[in-house]
Structure formats: structure tokens, C-alpha cells
Motif scaffolding. Sequence first.
Motif, PDB file in Angstrom:
ATOM      1  N   ASP A 267       0.822  -1.210   0.000  1.00  0.00           N
ATOM      2  CA  ASP A 267       0.000   0.000   0.000  1.00  0.00           C
ATOM      3  C   ASP A 267       0.855   1.259   0.000  1.00  0.00           C
ATOM      4  O   ASP A 267       0.471   2.274  -0.598  1.00  0.00           O
ATOM      5  N   ALA A 268       2.013   1.195   0.655  1.00  0.00           N
ATOM      6  CA  ALA A 268       2.876   2.376   0.716  1.00  0.00           C
ATOM      7  C   ALA A 268       3.346   2.794  -0.672  1.00  0.00           C
ATOM      8  O   ALA A 268       3.499   3.998  -0.944  1.00  0.00           O
ATOM      9  N   GLU A 269       3.567   1.836  -1.561  1.00  0.00           N
ATOM     10  CA  GLU A 269       3.992   2.176  -2.924  1.00  0.00           C
ATOM     11  C   GLU A 269       2.851   2.812  -3.711  1.00  0.00           C
ATOM     12  O   GLU A 269       3.063   3.775  -4.455  1.00  0.00           O
ATOM     13  N   PHE A 270       1.642   2.295  -3.524  1.00  0.00           N
ATOM     14  CA  PHE A 270       0.499   2.937  -4.173  1.00  0.00           C
ATOM     15  C   PHE A 270       0.324   4.374  -3.668  1.00  0.00           C
ATOM     16  O   PHE A 270       0.020   5.281  -4.442  1.00  0.00           O
ATOM     17  N   ALA A 271       0.521   4.565  -2.378  1.00  0.00           N
ATOM     18  CA  ALA A 271       0.397   5.911  -1.809  1.00  0.00           C
ATOM     19  C   ALA A 271       1.490   6.829  -2.361  1.00  0.00           C
ATOM     20  O   ALA A 271       1.235   8.010  -2.649  1.00  0.00           O
ATOM     21  N   ARG A 272       2.706   6.304  -2.513  1.00  0.00           N
ATOM     22  CA  ARG A 272       3.790   7.108  -3.069  1.00  0.00           C
ATOM     23  C   ARG A 272       3.469   7.557  -4.488  1.00  0.00           C
ATOM     24  O   ARG A 272       3.643   8.731  -4.838  1.00  0.00           O
ATOM     25  N   LEU A 273       2.997   6.632  -5.296  1.00  0.00           N
ATOM     26  CA  LEU A 273       2.663   6.971  -6.673  1.00  0.00           C
ATOM     27  C   LEU A 273       1.485   7.947  -6.737  1.00  0.00           C
ATOM     28  O   LEU A 273       1.484   8.891  -7.541  1.00  0.00           O
ATOM     29  N   ALA A 274       0.488   7.731  -5.887  1.00  0.00           N
ATOM     30  CA  ALA A 274      -0.670   8.627  -5.875  1.00  0.00           C
ATOM     31  C   ALA A 274      -0.260  10.051  -5.525  1.00  0.00           C
ATOM     32  O   ALA A 274      -0.884  11.023  -5.981  1.00  0.00           O
ATOM     33  N   GLY A 275       0.818  10.172  -4.738  1.00  0.00           N
ATOM     34  CA  GLY A 275       1.305  11.497  -4.360  1.00  0.00           C
ATOM     35  C   GLY A 275       1.774  12.336  -5.522  1.00  0.00           C
ATOM     36  O   GLY A 275       1.848  13.575  -5.425  1.00  0.00           O
ATOM     37  N   HIS A 276       2.099  11.686  -6.637  1.00  0.00           N
ATOM     38  CA  HIS A 276       2.489  12.425  -7.837  1.00  0.00           C
ATOM     39  C   HIS A 276       1.282  12.998  -8.578  1.00  0.00           C
ATOM     40  O   HIS A 276       1.452  13.782  -9.518  1.00  0.00           O
ATOM     41  N   PHE A 277       0.089  12.584  -8.179  1.00  0.00           N
ATOM     42  CA  PHE A 277      -1.119  12.996  -8.894  1.00  0.00           C
ATOM     43  C   PHE A 277      -2.108  13.666  -7.950  1.00  0.00           C
ATOM     44  O   PHE A 277      -3.321  13.549  -8.110  1.00  0.00           O
TER      45      PHE A 277
END
Length: 569
Positions: free
Chosen positions: A283-293
Motif C-alpha cells: 500500500d505504501a507504494e500505491f500511496a507514493r505513486l498517488a502522491g504524484h497525482f
Amino acid sequence: MYRYDKTDQQIINERVTQYRDQISRHLAGELTTDELRPLRLQNGLYIQRHGPMLRIAIPYGMLAAAQLRKLAEISRRYDRAVGHFTTRQNMQLNWPQFEETPAILAELASVQMHAVQTSGNCVRNITSDHFAGIAPDELTDPRPYCELLRQWSTFHPEFAFLPRKFKIAVNAAAVDRAVIRAHDIGLDLVLDDDGEIGFRVFVGGGLGRTPILGKVVREFLPRRHLLSYLDAILRLYNRYGRRDNMYKARIKILVQALGIEEFSRQVEAEWSQLKDGPTTVPDAEFARLAGHFNPPAWETLPAEDPLHAARIRTDRAFAHWVRRCVHAHKTPGYAAVTLSLKAPGVAPGDISDAQMRAVADLAERFSFGEVRVSHEQNLVLADVRQRDLHELWQIARSHRLTTANIGLLTDMICCPGGDLCALANARSTPIAEAVHQKFDDLDYLHDIGDISLNISGCMNSCGHHHVANIGILGVDKNDEEWYQITIGGQQGNAAAIGKVIGPSFYAQEVPSVIEALIAVYLENRTDSERFIDTLQRIGIDPFKARAYAGRDRRRTAKVDSREKEVVNA
């Protein structure tokens, strides 16, 4: 939008250096043409009818204003001051000099762009909804998942030389605007009964010589397993896909040969060796990527701007444009705007360097500096305040970007065809222009209503003619250009492959044939029916009969015309 980190930039810079060396070695005679071919293809360089063509990656259709300005500069310096947007949300330069392509890639790298894997038998550009992140009907923003797939697929050593090219599209909206079932893998974001987010996975779609819509291989895939499951599909394809026949090499042929049940069984068996392994996404990786958007700094605005509403009432041309080119936004007071690249006299999807600079200016002034490329070969400004729409329209109109035909007959998807492409059997853009001239009355187009017309110059279907309400396919008959007509195709949730109505037509017949098809629709429609609805209700036969009714007369006219040419000669 996603921004490169140091690793991203280093990888792209190293690829530019590597490619420059490869081209230098080829020019020095150290690499043969055959040895260079797979290397240049994975850097987006084709050899077309008149010379090289360079395809530039635009991941899931996202461009920053600075990147669009760089494309304008490159097109002016290295090409003919024109770029062409494709259905894969990429840009093509059709006139670069072979020796200058390394310099172009270096220019692209300076603004976090590249041409990696825009060709070759690898995973191509990931595509998605051009309204991603702002669409009122979307479950969630699909772009973080697209970015995950971009990072996973770029330079993936196991999938660099697949049996054939491989295309993935992602949808997260109630209405599929990414045509996911026409892709090798289509991913539809869904929720399970417990509210967990995941994917309905389609596999085996594709157009071209054998048009097939993808089938569901898994109804629900938890998002953490996305990469391992795609690994399993691609491993199976890499192992059993046909390498002896390029016309049967796509994964759709493998799925058809095995059947979806057996294909699914084999994927599950392969996945059992990979599930919960290193490619499980936390989930932390999904959250990291979502932070770019993260959403831009939207203002708190009323849902309806009164000045905008007043301008619609008093300015008929503006109202027409709003009706076709302005779209709903999930944030009150905002709208998305499609800038049409389908003006009369211009090849669909083409954009000049001056227009690119103008769009970059519009994006910075009105839409937080971002531009989207749509599957339909238009551009989108996703975050425009309603109160700014009239001013934007006035400026865009001066650059021929406001043709109010989005979703109408002249909003054609069209490949470059025989004018440029070495694979094409016939030209596409002159047919598009002839149709445009036949239907040059915007009021009439609005009366016809929603309808799609797509044109491909060959059976590779780069113009996606198979999934258009009316499709036009260029074919070669005795060294003459002829055109086959299909009707009944459509995109979206009810995606369908069109059916051929009969023998092909010569070029001069095509506009009249389209006119005949439209006439049948107008004579038979009910008040609420679109072209596709009427066609599905009354069937193909009335359309076919009208299309061929005047054929003898049209052919006689063609013969008479040729005889006059001979006499005049």
C-alpha cells in the motif's frame, strides 16, 4: 503529473548515450541495417515510405506545458514544424533526418521525455482515460496505476523481445473511454464486496488483421497482485505465442487457440509460482505513486457560474462549442475542454509548432500547466474554471483549435496512411478531407448527432476503423486505392467490431457512400436514437442497399472521367 527522480533521469540519459553510439556505429559501417533495426525500433525510430519516422512516448497521454513547447521546438528544428498525435496518446514526427535522431532524443531527455518502447516487440505506451483524475464517473484516479505499469514495463528484460508488440490500457470510470477491450490487456478498476480496490482483467483484445475484443480472464484481482499477475500472463505469452508467423503472433491468437477457460487456467498455474513474491505491491507504494497525482489548487467555486451561463445564452457560436467541446468536471465551477485537432483542411491529429506553443500557453494560463492527449487524437485541458471558458475559446479560436465537432462525424480518427506509411495500402487523409468537405455544415453535423467515423490506410487498423460506427479501410486492388466500409462498431462499455457491408469502393465514391448511410439513419431514427442505435434496431440491410444503390451510376461517371483525361492528354 509524474516527475522523474534521479534514477529515472539517469536511465534515460544513459539510453540516449547508448542510442547515439549505435547510430554512429551504423553510419561507420560497424552495425548492419539488420543489426540496427531492433535497436532503433525500441527507441521509436521507423523507416517509412519517404524516410524515418520517430514516435515519442507520452505516458498515459500526460504532457506538461514545458514538454509541449519542447515538442514544438523539436518539430520546428528537426522536422517540418508539424507533429501528429496517435490513438496511443503518443506523438509522431514524420520527417526527421536519420542522423539527427540522437540529438532529438537528447532534447527530449532534457524535459523528462523519451521514445523508449514506442515500437518493437515489447510493452508499449500505457494508455488511459484522458479525463483521468477529474471525471465525475470515475471510481479512482487510474494514473498512479498507469505509472506503476510504466515503471514495471520499461526495460523489463524478460519482455523486451516478445512474439509481437503488446498494449495495455487502464480504465477507472463508469464509461470506458480507453477502449480497454481492444488491447492485449485491458484493466478495469473495480471494487469487491468488501470495498477493496482491484481490477477486472481483460486479455486477448486487438484490432488489425484479426479484430477481436478482449475477454475477462479474471473478474477481480486485488491491486497488490497486479504486477505478478501481469508477469504470469506475459510469461505464458512469451513461451507459447507464435514466433513463426507475425500475422498470428499477437496474444489474441493464443487466447483464441486455447480458449479463455484454458488460457485462464494456465495463467493461474503460472501465477501460483509468483503470487505474494517480490513483485507484490505494498500500500505504501500505491500511496507514493498517488502522491504524484495530487489534485491541483482548485478554488472553491459555485457549481454554475452565472456569467458563463449568460454567455451561452447570448453567443450561439460559443454555445455550440460548449455543447461539443466542454465536459463535466468532478469539482464544482470547473470544466474540462477538448481542443479539436480536426479543423477542415488539416490531417486529423496533426498540430503545428505554433499551435503547440499556443496550447502550452493556454495550459499555463487556464489549466495548471497540464495538457492531455486523447485516444481520439485531440488535446484536453482538464481544469478550466467555467468563468474562463469564453476567454479561452476566443484565444483558441484564433489558432483553429475550436472546431465544435467533438463526437460528431468529422471528429475522425485517422492514421497518416499511404501519404507517409510504408505499410499502408491507400491514403487516409485525403478521404478524411473529402468527408469533411461533404459534411461542412456544422448545423447539419449537430443534427446528425453522436457518431464515430474512423479511417485506416491498411488492415493494421492504426485508425481503429473496426470500433467506429462507420469504419473506412484502405485496400489495394490492382495498384489502385479502394476503400472497404464497415458499420456497427463502437467503443465504450458496449464495444463492438463493425461488419463489412460488401465490396469496396473507389476513393471518389466514399463521401457519397457515407452520405447514403447517414440518409438511412436520418430517415429511420426516432427522436432519441443515435446512429448506432438505429443501426442495431433496423439491421445492416437498409444501409447496405442504399450504399450500393447508385454504384453503377458512380462507376460510369468514373469511366467517363478517365476517358476525358485520356482525350485531354
